[in-house]
Design a protein around this motif. Structure first.
Motif, PDB file in Angstrom:
ATOM      1  N   TYR A 330       0.749  -0.915   0.393  1.00 18.60           N
ATOM      2  CA  TYR A 330       0.274  -0.202  -0.287  1.00 18.60           C
ATOM      3  C   TYR A 330       1.384   1.193  -0.335  1.00 18.60           C
ATOM      4  O   TYR A 330       1.008   1.792   0.918  1.00 18.60           O
ATOM      5  CB  TYR A 330      -0.683   0.150   1.211  1.00 18.60           C
ATOM      6  N   GLN A 335      -5.978   6.885  -0.582  1.00 18.94           N
ATOM      7  CA  GLN A 335      -6.950   5.708  -0.537  1.00 18.94           C
ATOM      8  C   GLN A 335      -7.000   4.382  -0.343  1.00 18.94           C
ATOM      9  O   GLN A 335      -7.002   3.596   0.934  1.00 18.94           O
ATOM     10  CB  GLN A 335      -7.923   5.552  -1.794  1.00 18.94           C
ATOM     11  N   SER A 336      -5.848   4.171  -0.756  1.00 21.51           N
ATOM     12  CA  SER A 336      -5.266   2.700  -0.627  1.00 21.51           C
ATOM     13  C   SER A 336      -4.667   2.297   1.012  1.00 21.51           C
ATOM     14  O   SER A 336      -4.608   1.971   1.407  1.00 21.51           O
ATOM     15  CB  SER A 336      -4.194   2.114  -1.802  1.00 21.51           C
ATOM     16  N   ASN A 337      -4.376   3.332   1.532  1.00 26.35           N
ATOM     17  CA  ASN A 337      -4.036   3.647   3.003  1.00 26.35           C
ATOM     18  C   ASN A 337      -4.388   3.838   4.129  1.00 26.35           C
ATOM     19  O   ASN A 337      -4.973   3.181   5.222  1.00 26.35           O
ATOM     20  CB  ASN A 337      -2.907   5.014   2.973  1.00 26.35           C
ATOM     21  N   ILE A 338      -5.852   4.478   3.429  1.00 29.10           N
ATOM     22  CA  ILE A 338      -6.684   3.497   4.383  1.00 29.10           C
ATOM     23  C   ILE A 338      -7.952   2.585   4.045  1.00 29.10           C
ATOM     24  O   ILE A 338      -8.518   2.334   5.794  1.00 29.10           O
ATOM     25  CB  ILE A 338      -8.082   5.051   3.550  1.00 29.10           C
ATOM     26  N   TYR A 339      -7.223   1.773   3.285  1.00 27.80           N
ATOM     27  CA  TYR A 339      -7.632   0.557   2.645  1.00 27.80           C
ATOM     28  C   TYR A 339      -6.587  -0.468   3.989  1.00 27.80           C
ATOM     29  O   TYR A 339      -7.311  -1.848   4.852  1.00 27.80           O
ATOM     30  CB  TYR A 339      -7.572  -0.043   1.636  1.00 27.80           C
ATOM     31  N   LEU A 340      -5.683   0.066   4.030  1.00 24.57           N
ATOM     32  CA  LEU A 340      -4.367  -0.586   4.894  1.00 24.57           C
ATOM     33  C   LEU A 340      -4.488  -0.071   6.139  1.00 24.57           C
ATOM     34  O   LEU A 340      -4.367  -1.148   6.706  1.00 24.57           O
ATOM     35  CB  LEU A 340      -2.644   0.265   4.261  1.00 24.57           C
ATOM     36  N   GLY A 342      -7.557  -0.287   8.269  1.00 22.48           N
ATOM     37  CA  GLY A 342      -8.734  -0.866   7.692  1.00 22.48           C
ATOM     38  C   GLY A 342      -8.190  -1.959   8.070  1.00 22.48           C
ATOM     39  O   GLY A 342      -8.283  -2.861   8.439  1.00 22.48           O
ATOM     40  N   LYS A 343      -7.268  -2.906   6.925  1.00 17.62           N
ATOM     41  CA  LYS A 343      -6.867  -4.155   7.772  1.00 17.62           C
ATOM     42  C   LYS A 343      -6.059  -4.285   8.363  1.00 17.62           C
ATOM     43  O   LYS A 343      -6.330  -5.310   9.311  1.00 17.62           O
ATOM     44  CB  LYS A 343      -5.957  -3.809   5.629  1.00 17.62           C
TER      45      LYS A 343
END
Length: 488
Positions: A330, A335-340, A342-343
């Motif tokens: 990530y 946005q991808s770091n928000i997913y990170l 969350g994960k």
């Protein structure tokens, strides 16, 4: 107090401790990530307010951030670990209020930008593709907390529940070696996706052993010096001859050997297998032997804690590789770091649930480095990483707002750039093991010079803060001179 009696008193003071709760340990370290944001924000504001234009580095530019770091990160941690240990929640709340004020101030100043269609642009913006500040902050904060604790534990202002536990339990100082292993594993080439050149088994092992020689030397020197000066030692921590440096060296050698036969992409499987083997050994009778009062007659019995726990740290090392592999995927957008994040939150919740189960099924023991300890360290590490990712995203957002607002303001009075890593933490990360070694040396000198357990509150805090100021400034000076002392 007579030297011999004091030595015996000091050793007794460090024994038979049962720790605290994992929740309290998590809460007591929370001021650190919040302090990172406050430090970088205040440095940005103070340097921005300086009237003359700064074209070249000056003493003001170099040393103001260090002073701010000391006030916003180090002093609060020292207080939370000592006299404010019973009200650490209050300290955390005060820091959160400070963080809220900073954010409100920024948002109020930049309300024109926030009123525009800004969110979609932010979410797709490229975010620091080559280096992840939250990883740097994580590694340095771990080292910083360890540096504080190894001296503070020798004073009465340090709560006994935060010291290393005797057998089972959660102690703040129990996190040191575990999080050190994790913090190094997340940045090794295998965790970052670099396979490197193929090597023969012999060359790989020789290279690994050669790189761990400094650690083995440090471990040996530490043993002989402490023996020579009759320094107080807690034998049940690692054993008679064993210590932190030897554990790191042996862990690295074993992991290098395993990686010659199994690809690092299978880190999860390796972790599970090693944990399984380690736990089977413990329940087969090894655990009772390690925790027993068996006479320390030979090298194995004398160092049974250090020898047996190594397999647990190997499992923790591969778990750290797995964690690092998850973080490397990530790097592209906000946005991808928000997913990170969350994960990592999901992983953290699962690990905390597993920690609760392990407490009743296996117990949590740093002395054994058992499954309970491994899961707990992973849970704590992922939680701290989540908070640091949040701090990084918040910093990135504010920097984007300031950048956009500067274009709208002709006088450019909002031209402010908030840093991501405080200079003190950057310096500690640059020379991590040297910082820890320096902290140990200075701690030893202080303990040899004075009887720390006889000091009052004010004297104790003065010594601890002065010690942290010295070792941090020496480390920062090396960083400014670009002198890197690497032995791991």
């Amino acid at each position: 107090m007579e030297v011999y009696n004091y030595k015996h008193y000091h050793e007794q003071f460090m024994q038979n401790l049962n720790g605290t709760t994992p929740t309290e340990i998590l809460l007591v370290v929370l001021p650190a990530p919040i302090g990172i944001f406050l430090s970088t924000f205040l440095c940005a504001v103070l340097l921005c307010l300086k009237p003359q234009k700064i074209s070249t580095p000056t003493n003001f530019v170099c040393w103001l951030p260090i002073f701010v770091d000391f006030i916003t990160m180090i002093v609060p941690l020292v207080l939370c670990f000592t006299i404010c240990s019973d009200i650490h929640v209050v300290i955390t709340l005060i820091f959160m209020v400070g963080l809220f004020i900073c954010v409100v101030y920024c948002c109020t100043s930049c309300r024109k930008v926030l009123s525009q269609d800004y969110v979609s642009t932010l979410l797709t913006t490229q975010i620091l593709p080559n280096k992840r500040p939250f990883v740097t902050n994580f590694r340095a904060v771990m080292n910083l907390m360890t540096g504080i604790c190894i001296l503070a534990v020798d004073f009465k202002v340090f709560p006994r529940r935060f010291a290393k536990t005797e057998t089972f339990g959660y102690g703040l100082m129990d996190t040191g070696v575990g999080m050190f292993v994790i913090s190094n594993a997340v940045v090794i080439p295998e965790a970052l996706g670099y396979k490197g050149k193929s090597q023969t088994l012999a060359s790989a092992m020789w290279r690994s052993i050669k790189s761990t020689v400094p650690l083995l030397l440090l471990g040996s020197i530490r043993f002989f010096v402490t023996k020579q000066i009759d320094y107080h030692m807690h034998v049940s921590e690692y054993g008679v001859h064993w210590n932190f440096y030897i554990t790191l060296a042996i862990t690295k050698i074993i992991c290098t050997l395993i990686l010659q036969f199994v690809d690092s992409d299978y880190s999860v499987i390796i972790t599970a297998v090693v944990i399984g083997i380690h736990e089977l050994m413990l329940v087969s009778g090894i655990q009772d032997w390690v925790l027993s009062n068996v006479a320390r007659e030979n090298f194995v019995t004398a160092n049974r804690e250090g020898i047996v726990s190594c397999l647990g740290y190997v499992a923790l090392y591969f778990a750290g590789i797995c964690l690092g592999q998850g973080l490397r995927d990530y790097k592209s957008s906000f946005q991808s770091n928000i997913y990170l994040m969350g994960k990592q939150i999901i992983i953290s919740v699962l690990l905390w649930s597993a920690t609760a189960l392990c407490k009743y099924w296996f117990g949590v023991s740093r002395r054994l480095a058992n499954i309970g300890y491994i899961i707990w360290i992973l849970a704590l590490s992922t939680t701290v990483l989540v908070i640091l990712i949040l701090v990084e995203l918040l910093t990135w957002t504010l920097n984007m707002v300031f950048k956009a607002n500067t274009k709208n303001e002709k006088d450019g009075r909002f031209h402010l750039t908030i840093g991501y890593v405080p200079v003190t933490l950057e310096a500690i990360n640059y020379n991590g093991l040297f910082f820890f070694l320096l902290a140990n040396v200075v701690t030893g000198l202080i303990n040899i010079s004075v009887q720390t357990l006889t000091f009052g509150v004010l004297q104790s805090l003065s010594i601890i803060c002065g010690y942290m100021f010295v070792i941090c400034n020496v480390t920062v000076l090396l960083y400014f001179k670009k002198i890197k002392l690497k032995v791991w």
